[in-house]
Design a protein around this motif. Sequence first.
Motif, mmCIF file in Angstrom:
data_model
loop_
_atom_site.group_PDB
_atom_site.id
_atom_site.type_symbol
_atom_site.label_atom_id
_atom_site.label_comp_id
_atom_site.label_asym_id
_atom_site.label_seq_id
_atom_site.Cartn_x
_atom_site.Cartn_y
_atom_site.Cartn_z
ATOM 1 N N GLU A 1 0.828 -1.202 0.000
ATOM 2 C CA GLU A 1 0.000 0.000 0.000
ATOM 3 C C GLU A 1 0.866 1.258 0.000
ATOM 4 O OE1 GLU A 1 -3.314 0.639 -0.083
ATOM 5 O OE2 GLU A 1 -3.778 -1.471 -0.460
ATOM 6 N N ALA A 2 1.984 1.228 0.737
ATOM 7 C CA ALA A 2 2.881 2.383 0.753
ATOM 8 C C ALA A 2 3.469 2.637 -0.632
ATOM 9 C CB ALA A 2 4.003 2.156 1.773
ATOM 10 N N ALA B 1 0.960 4.112 -2.891
ATOM 11 C CA ALA B 1 0.701 5.517 -2.557
ATOM 12 C C ALA B 1 1.829 6.448 -2.987
ATOM 13 C CB ALA B 1 0.462 5.654 -1.055
ATOM 14 N N ASP C 1 5.450 5.845 -2.313
ATOM 15 C CA ASP C 1 6.743 5.725 -1.648
ATOM 16 C C ASP C 1 7.752 5.045 -2.563
ATOM 17 O OD1 ASP C 1 6.783 6.426 1.479
ATOM 18 O OD2 ASP C 1 4.777 5.776 0.913
ATOM 19 N N LYS D 1 -1.532 -1.165 -9.823
ATOM 20 C CA LYS D 1 -1.028 0.081 -10.390
ATOM 21 C C LYS D 1 0.010 -0.153 -11.485
ATOM 22 C CE LYS D 1 1.355 4.379 -8.993
ATOM 23 N NZ LYS D 1 1.856 5.152 -7.820
#
Length: 342
Positions: free
Chosen positions: A139-140, A143, A145, A183
């Motif tokens: 998830e990081a 987002a 990172d 993604k």
Amino acid sequence: MKVFFDERQLRHAPTHYFRRGAAMPHQEQPQRAEILRDMLIGEGFEISKPQDHGLAPIKAVHNPDYVDFLPTAHSRFVASAGTEALAIPTMHPGVRRGKEPKDIHGQLGWWMTDTSTPLTEGTWEAAYWSAQTAIETAEAILAGDRAAYALCRPPGHHAMRDCSNGFCFFNNASIVAHHLTRKFKKVALIDVDVHTGNGSLDILYERGDIFFCSLHPDPATYPTFYLGHADETGEGEGEGTSLNLLLEQGASQDDVLAVLDKGIEAIRDFGAEALVISLGFDMAVDDPLAAVAVYPEGFAEMARRLAGLNIPTALVQEGGYLGPSLADNAKSFLTTFRKATQ
């Protein structure tokens, strides 16, 4: 670089398992994670707890029936066999034909491949939060990172789609790789644990969107055996997207780095947009399960070369056992990777 860990991962506490026919102390102890956690704190890493992302990301790569078997398996075993018995399979179906039985002892043999994953009272909770830690790392990266590290324990890369194996219950790295395809069109997973990433190979073998590469000694003569041969390159849509790079037992640090370069080149050729690293420190020369000879400076060099791919990277902890250099090896790799990706 963000770091994720949950203390509930310490609740899996196996005492022993059978290896080469003999009972011996279990290598995969909670202390492994405590050593890594304490090193991270000492080096100024901020450790966050993962959110609960539920079972859906786990079931996306594992057989849902296998996942549903685990929460109550230990209590059902104790009710049948008593508290003094070791919750391991003693019956196996052999070639995977037939159907899952309803008896707990038969089910242990159906869903568990060996004696290295004994169920304890805290196993389900630890494995669940190990997976959630990995998902939080994904998830990081999703987002934005550049890099994030999941201190996963128990480890995961030997867990296959429908069974535990080699200290592992859920294949955290494969869960992360699949999650990243939300993604990224092309994701690479490179396994630098000394043992074959056989579970990841099993799960990803027909995937064309995830490139899998594992560095390990020849599985003809070194555990986990069976999978990880050089001619296993994928099937169907995954043809050509699996790469097993074999090391000689006793390989030097330079040998390991040279093979790593081949994996990195293959990842570039694949055109990966994001990377997952199955990070094992059991390539260390003094690891209890040692088979090759990597030193702290070698782990730092591995980190520099992998960071040089310059793509978003999720690092997922795998092996690395209670040898004297565990903390030093982890420090060398993770501080170097942090510096290289800032």
